[in-house]
Design an enzyme around this catalytic site. Sequence first.
Site, PDB file in Angstrom:
ATOM      1  N   LYS A 102     -16.381  27.739 -11.258  1.00 55.91           N
ATOM      2  CA  LYS A 102     -17.421  28.749 -11.375  1.00 55.91           C
ATOM      3  C   LYS A 102     -17.668  29.439 -10.040  1.00 55.91           C
ATOM      4  O   LYS A 102     -18.277  30.488  -9.984  1.00 55.91           O
ATOM      5  CB  LYS A 102     -18.701  28.122 -11.922  1.00 55.91           C
ATOM      6  CG  LYS A 102     -19.124  26.851 -11.238  1.00 55.91           C
ATOM      7  CD  LYS A 102     -20.036  26.001 -12.135  1.00 55.91           C
ATOM      8  CE  LYS A 102     -20.177  24.593 -11.570  1.00 55.91           C
ATOM      9  NZ  LYS A 102     -20.762  23.638 -12.452  1.00 55.91           N
TER      10      LYS A 102
ATOM     11  N   LYS B 243     -14.182  20.804   0.115  1.00 55.79           N
ATOM     12  CA  LYS B 243     -15.317  21.727   0.228  1.00 55.79           C
ATOM     13  C   LYS B 243     -15.641  22.025   1.687  1.00 55.79           C
ATOM     14  O   LYS B 243     -16.033  23.140   2.014  1.00 55.79           O
ATOM     15  CB  LYS B 243     -16.552  21.173  -0.495  1.00 55.79           C
ATOM     16  CG  LYS B 243     -16.376  21.245  -2.003  1.00 55.79           C
ATOM     17  CD  LYS B 243     -17.664  21.034  -2.766  1.00 55.79           C
ATOM     18  CE  LYS B 243     -17.432  21.310  -4.242  1.00 55.79           C
ATOM     19  NZ  LYS B 243     -18.544  20.937  -5.103  1.00 55.79           N
TER      20      LYS B 243
ATOM     21  N   LYS C  64      -7.962  24.551  -9.543  1.00 54.31           N
ATOM     22  CA  LYS C  64      -8.879  24.220 -10.639  1.00 54.31           C
ATOM     23  C   LYS C  64      -9.701  25.450 -11.058  1.00 54.31           C
ATOM     24  O   LYS C  64     -10.099  26.227 -10.195  1.00 54.31           O
ATOM     25  CB  LYS C  64      -9.814  23.125 -10.112  1.00 54.31           C
ATOM     26  CG  LYS C  64     -10.700  22.497 -11.141  1.00 54.31           C
ATOM     27  CD  LYS C  64     -11.643  21.498 -10.488  1.00 54.31           C
ATOM     28  CE  LYS C  64     -12.838  22.190  -9.857  1.00 54.31           C
ATOM     29  NZ  LYS C  64     -13.993  21.336  -9.596  1.00 54.31           N
TER      30      LYS C  64
HETATM   31  P1  TYM Z   1     -19.808  19.857 -11.916  1.00 54.74           P
HETATM   32  O1  TYM Z   1     -21.167  20.388 -12.158  1.00 54.74           O
HETATM   33  O2  TYM Z   1     -18.973  20.511 -10.863  1.00 54.74           O
HETATM   34  O3  TYM Z   1     -18.984  19.898 -13.252  1.00 54.74           O
HETATM   35  C1  TYM Z   1     -19.519  19.386 -14.463  1.00 54.74           C
HETATM   36  C2  TYM Z   1     -18.418  18.707 -15.247  1.00 54.74           C
HETATM   37  O4  TYM Z   1     -17.365  19.638 -15.527  1.00 54.74           O
HETATM   38  C3  TYM Z   1     -16.111  19.075 -15.129  1.00 54.74           C
HETATM   39  N1  TYM Z   1     -15.225  20.171 -14.683  1.00 54.74           N
HETATM   40  C4  TYM Z   1     -13.978  20.369 -15.140  1.00 54.74           C
HETATM   41  N2  TYM Z   1     -13.239  19.712 -16.051  1.00 54.74           N
HETATM   42  C5  TYM Z   1     -11.995  20.204 -16.316  1.00 54.74           C
HETATM   43  N3  TYM Z   1     -11.468  21.290 -15.708  1.00 54.74           N
HETATM   44  C6  TYM Z   1     -12.170  21.994 -14.776  1.00 54.74           C
HETATM   45  N4  TYM Z   1     -11.647  23.073 -14.204  1.00 54.74           N
HETATM   46  C7  TYM Z   1     -13.495  21.522 -14.463  1.00 54.74           C
HETATM   47  N5  TYM Z   1     -14.467  21.971 -13.609  1.00 54.74           N
HETATM   48  C8  TYM Z   1     -15.510  21.123 -13.755  1.00 54.74           C
HETATM   49  C9  TYM Z   1     -16.462  18.120 -13.995  1.00 54.74           C
HETATM   50  O5  TYM Z   1     -15.466  17.135 -13.823  1.00 54.74           O
HETATM   51  C10 TYM Z   1     -17.770  17.548 -14.464  1.00 54.74           C
HETATM   52  O6  TYM Z   1     -17.574  16.455 -15.323  1.00 54.74           O
HETATM   53  N6  TYM Z   1     -21.005  15.780  -9.309  1.00 54.74           N
HETATM   54  C11 TYM Z   1     -20.877  16.360 -10.625  1.00 54.74           C
HETATM   55  C12 TYM Z   1     -22.186  16.409 -11.376  1.00 54.74           C
HETATM   56  C13 TYM Z   1     -22.879  15.091 -11.421  1.00 54.74           C
HETATM   57  C14 TYM Z   1     -22.548  13.985 -12.228  1.00 54.74           C
HETATM   58  C15 TYM Z   1     -23.521  12.982 -11.943  1.00 54.74           C
HETATM   59  C16 TYM Z   1     -21.535  13.748 -13.174  1.00 54.74           C
HETATM   60  C17 TYM Z   1     -23.993  14.770 -10.706  1.00 54.74           C
HETATM   61  N7  TYM Z   1     -24.367  13.502 -11.023  1.00 54.74           N
HETATM   62  C18 TYM Z   1     -23.490  11.754 -12.592  1.00 54.74           C
HETATM   63  C19 TYM Z   1     -21.521  12.510 -13.807  1.00 54.74           C
HETATM   64  C20 TYM Z   1     -22.479  11.517 -13.512  1.00 54.74           C
HETATM   65  C21 TYM Z   1     -20.375  17.781 -10.514  1.00 54.74           C
HETATM   66  O7  TYM Z   1     -20.501  18.412  -9.494  1.00 54.74           O
HETATM   67  O8  TYM Z   1     -19.861  18.299 -11.657  1.00 54.74           O
END
Ligand code: TYM
Length: 342
Positions: free
Chosen positions: A210, A125, A207
């Site tokens: 969004k 990032k 990947k």
């Molecule tokens: P975030 O908001 O980017 O994504 C949410 C969840 O979606 C999954 N994900 C994917 N899985 C498969 N293929 C993809 N292309 C893809 N894009 C996103 C992510 O792995 C995630 O599980 N830091 C985290 C949010 C968070 C969190 C937490 C998660 C904050 N606190 C505590 C678990 C526990 C995040 O940015 O995910």
Amino acid sequence: MCQNNNSSIETPKKRVLSCIQPSGMLTLGNYLGALKNFAAMGKDPEFECIYAVADLHAITVRQDPKEFRARILSTYALLLSIGLDPQKAIIFIQSHVPEHTQLSWVLSCYTQFGEMSRMTQFKDKSKKRPENVNVGLFSYPDLMAADILLYNPDYVPVGEDQKQHVEITRDIAARFNGIYGDVFKMPEAYIPKVGARVMSLQDPQKKMSKSDENPNAYIGILDKPEEIMRKMKRAVTDSQSTVEVGEGRYGINNLIGIYGTITGKTADEVKKEFEGRGYGDFKAAVGEAVAEELRPIRENYERFISDKGELERLYRAGDEMAEHLARRTLRKVMKKVGFIGF
Ligand code: TYM
């Protein structure tokens, strides 16, 4: 990664926690990598589930306040729309439970600069947007560790890209427990066998995200069937013609992964189903499967988002239940470290 097969009545429920950021339109990647598991675990009486909208995490990127407000609420509505029952799962908004930021500070003092510097998401990032490499982006895994450790979960359902963050959470928890005794439970990442890494439809070595500028690269969870079919039709494949998994066949491998995750078919079954048929047929079938999978979610979403009063009532109730649990853990931590008055 874990697979839970324990269904004995005597065992207490396993606790599940996960969060999702309200940054931009959620995608099929979020759905197949995480939300589908959130819903499945939420319906399974073996688990007690806690899910949050991780709005604090989203401000590592500048947010327009008006859009941000709308997106926090729409992400909350989406969590309900995947079929979670707020009577059974705790669904809340991260910034409403101040214990998250409080514990995050404490944990940051038990995290080494060196180990944090190894986080690949930070490296990626900060390369992608060098104009705003803020300290929040760097220390983000400490906030995520706090989100997790406050609730002592057994499992954390996430996509592949979050695995490293769950691992550092375990390292921090182990270090803290090593000093103060068993304060935190060791959480395990729960990563789907397929669908853990859904790739971009336009550049399938990247990947699905969004934040992609090209809307043809991702399918939004709320995309209409026509849009889904159109994007699938345009998905990048290769110059071969067989529908089978192969080395370097990134586009086709990705589509087979998506189709398999939704239909429950193995790559071999998919290969047989499309033997002698072209990519056109296959892409149409993937598009239809995705559209059908997302249809009830979109319909539920329309219903939830049209009643803001009910949404507020639900998140307030979720916030309260979450805070009740979070406060207990934070108190324990503060006392252990030696703070007074807890
Ligand atoms: P975030 O908001 O980017 O994504 C949410 C969840 O979606 C999954 N994900 C994917 N899985 C498969 N293929 C993809 N292309 C893809 N894009 C996103 C992510 O792995 C995630 O599980 N830091 C985290 C949010 C968070 C969190 C937490 C998660 C904050 N606190 C505590 C678990 C526990 C995040 O940015 O995910």
